[in-house]
Scaffold this motif. Structure first.
Motif, PDB file in Angstrom:
ATOM      1  N   LEU A 151      46.864 106.375  38.907  1.00  0.00           N
ATOM      2  CA  LEU A 151      45.528 105.802  38.967  1.00  0.00           C
ATOM      3  C   LEU A 151      45.537 104.490  39.743  1.00  0.00           C
ATOM      4  N   PRO A 152      44.365 104.024  40.177  1.00  0.00           N
ATOM      5  CA  PRO A 152      44.303 102.711  40.830  1.00  0.00           C
ATOM      6  C   PRO A 152      44.866 101.626  39.905  1.00  0.00           C
ATOM      7  N   GLU A 153      45.212 100.506  40.478  1.00  0.00           N
ATOM      8  CA  GLU A 153      45.827  99.431  39.701  1.00  0.00           C
ATOM      9  C   GLU A 153      44.793  98.740  38.823  1.00  0.00           C
ATOM     10  N   ILE A 154      44.596  99.288  37.640  1.00  0.00           N
ATOM     11  CA  ILE A 154      43.712  98.704  36.632  1.00  0.00           C
ATOM     12  C   ILE A 154      44.607  98.138  35.539  1.00  0.00           C
ATOM     13  N   PRO A 155      44.413  96.887  35.110  1.00  0.00           N
ATOM     14  CA  PRO A 155      45.228  96.347  34.013  1.00  0.00           C
ATOM     15  C   PRO A 155      45.211  97.290  32.815  1.00  0.00           C
ATOM     16  N   MET A 156      46.388  97.575  32.275  1.00  0.00           N
ATOM     17  CA  MET A 156      46.518  98.594  31.239  1.00  0.00           C
ATOM     18  C   MET A 156      47.121  98.033  29.953  1.00  0.00           C
ATOM     19  N   VAL A 157      46.491  98.384  28.845  1.00  0.00           N
ATOM     20  CA  VAL A 157      47.044  98.144  27.511  1.00  0.00           C
ATOM     21  C   VAL A 157      47.499  99.494  26.968  1.00  0.00           C
ATOM     22  N   VAL A 158      48.732  99.583  26.491  1.00  0.00           N
ATOM     23  CA  VAL A 158      49.264 100.834  25.949  1.00  0.00           C
ATOM     24  C   VAL A 158      49.489 100.667  24.456  1.00  0.00           C
ATOM     25  N   SER A 159      48.855 101.523  23.651  1.00  0.00           N
ATOM     26  CA  SER A 159      49.071 101.543  22.208  1.00  0.00           C
ATOM     27  C   SER A 159      50.015 102.683  21.854  1.00  0.00           C
ATOM     28  N   LEU A 160      51.029 102.374  21.058  1.00  0.00           N
ATOM     29  CA  LEU A 160      52.078 103.346  20.761  1.00  0.00           C
ATOM     30  C   LEU A 160      51.937 103.916  19.354  1.00  0.00           C
ATOM     31  N   PRO A 161      51.761 105.225  19.219  1.00  0.00           N
ATOM     32  CA  PRO A 161      51.883 105.871  17.912  1.00  0.00           C
ATOM     33  C   PRO A 161      53.355 106.147  17.618  1.00  0.00           C
ATOM     34  N   GLY A 162      53.649 106.693  16.455  1.00  0.00           N
ATOM     35  CA  GLY A 162      55.041 106.910  16.079  1.00  0.00           C
ATOM     36  C   GLY A 162      55.789 107.890  16.962  1.00  0.00           C
ATOM     37  N   THR A 163      55.105 108.921  17.482  1.00  0.00           N
ATOM     38  CA  THR A 163      55.811 109.968  18.215  1.00  0.00           C
ATOM     39  C   THR A 163      56.331 109.503  19.568  1.00  0.00           C
ATOM     40  N   ASP A 164      55.705 108.505  20.175  1.00  0.00           N
ATOM     41  CA  ASP A 164      56.192 108.017  21.470  1.00  0.00           C
ATOM     42  C   ASP A 164      57.655 107.588  21.379  1.00  0.00           C
ATOM     43  N   ILE A 165      57.969 106.831  20.352  1.00  0.00           N
ATOM     44  CA  ILE A 165      59.313 106.268  20.225  1.00  0.00           C
ATOM     45  C   ILE A 165      60.231 107.185  19.427  1.00  0.00           C
ATOM     46  N   ALA A 166      59.707 107.877  18.419  1.00  0.00           N
ATOM     47  CA  ALA A 166      60.556 108.713  17.568  1.00  0.00           C
ATOM     48  C   ALA A 166      60.903 110.048  18.202  1.00  0.00           C
ATOM     49  N   GLU A 167      60.035 110.577  19.074  1.00  0.00           N
ATOM     50  CA  GLU A 167      60.262 111.910  19.631  1.00  0.00           C
ATOM     51  C   GLU A 167      60.345 111.926  21.159  1.00  0.00           C
ATOM     52  N   ASP A 168      59.333 111.380  21.815  1.00  0.00           N
ATOM     53  CA  ASP A 168      59.220 111.566  23.264  1.00  0.00           C
ATOM     54  C   ASP A 168      60.356 110.920  24.049  1.00  0.00           C
ATOM     55  N   VAL A 169      60.848 109.775  23.587  1.00  0.00           N
ATOM     56  CA  VAL A 169      61.918 109.118  24.348  1.00  0.00           C
ATOM     57  C   VAL A 169      63.238 109.860  24.246  1.00  0.00           C
TER      58      VAL A 169
END
Length: 275
Positions: A86-104
């Motif tokens: 996407l174009p360079e828009i300032p981004m805030v990322v909110s992390l649920p549990g699965t991002d760190i526990a599973e996806d990585v």
């Protein structure tokens, strides 16, 4: 609640924010989509919020005029994989549990998570333990991480669960508010309650939430049908969740991984016992 460094408000004093949540029309446990519920407080502060399905972000964001000042991505992998070009828009990322526990743990998903966290100017973790883990796995994010404890806001509303299912006043109600998917471990209480059936007073186990994984849902339904005391309500509108919690005696969460589950916070805010 986040100070958006480097993102000045518009002349009228507000910012225009887009929050992207994957398949927002199906998310949640019957309490409404995450993005829409979270938007209320931001709108109350005078900002303009557009909630979009993360899988359609490339198309939807380009339709918004004037362009958004901030992009909020809920789920670094599930929504973030659609936001990398996407174009360079300032981004805030909110992390649920699965991002760190599973996806990585899956190399191709970890690559997406790392790329999205690299693009973010703020990474929001719901608790300090998650913040520490994110910094450990992705050291470059350390200066971006903010711990943002979740708030609870439930509309006043009733449900009528006992009347709907014919539950007697003396019967105990276990409520499992979650979408039907493997990480939520929906089948777990079916097995565990069955083993102690004879030592419990009369009870019902009630599930509230949409089917999010068809294959797992089929397996779960096969098990549930063998338990005459277990019921599935499907999606419950968010404005009726307060009434549903109020009729439960015990609220269950059996997830394999969690960040900070909204369901338990909502239940505890109403004085329900949680397990």
């Amino acid at each position: 609640p986040v100070e958006l460094e480097g993102v000045p408000p518009r002349e009228e004093g507000h910012r225009r924010l887009v929050t992207a949540d994957l398949h927002r029309e199906r998310r949640g446990r019957g309490r409404g989509d995450v993005g829409r519920v979270g938007a209320h407080g931001i709108e109350g502060a005078g900002h303009i919020v557009h909630v979009i399905d993360g899988s359609r972000a490339r198309v939807e964001i380009r339709k918004i005029a004037p362009p958004p000042d901030v992009l909020h991505c809920y789920h670094a992998y599930k929504s973030g994989r659609h936001l990398t070009d996407l174009p360079e828009i300032p981004m805030v990322v909110s992390l649920p549990g699965t991002d760190i526990a599973e996806d990585v743990a899956i190399p191709e998903r970890r690559e997406v998570v790392e790329r999205i966290l690299g693009k973010a100017f703020i990474v929001a973790a719901s608790n300090s333990e998650m913040a520490v883990e994110v910094a450990r796995r992705f050291p470059a994010t350390e200066g971006k991480i903010r711990v943002l404890p979740k708030g609870v806001s439930l509309p006043t509303g009733s449900f009528g669960l006992r009347q709907l299912l014919g539950i007697a006043p003396e019967e105990l109600v276990f409520l499992f508010p979650a979408g039907i998917r493997r990480v939520k471990n929906n089948h777990y209480p079916l097995k565990q309650l069955a083993t102690i059936l004879s030592s419990l007073p009369p009870f019902r186990l009630v599930y509230a939430g949409p089917v999010l994984e068809e294959e797992y849902a089929a397996e779960f339904e096969e098990q549930r049908k063998r338990s005459p005391w277990a019921y599935c309500l499907g999606v419950v509108p968010f404005d009726r969740m307060r009434g549903l919690y109020a009729e439960a005696d015990i609220v269950l969460n059996c997830s394999l991984h969690e960040g900070l589950p909204n369901a338990l916070l909502e239940a505890m805010s109403l004085g329900r016992a949680v397990v």
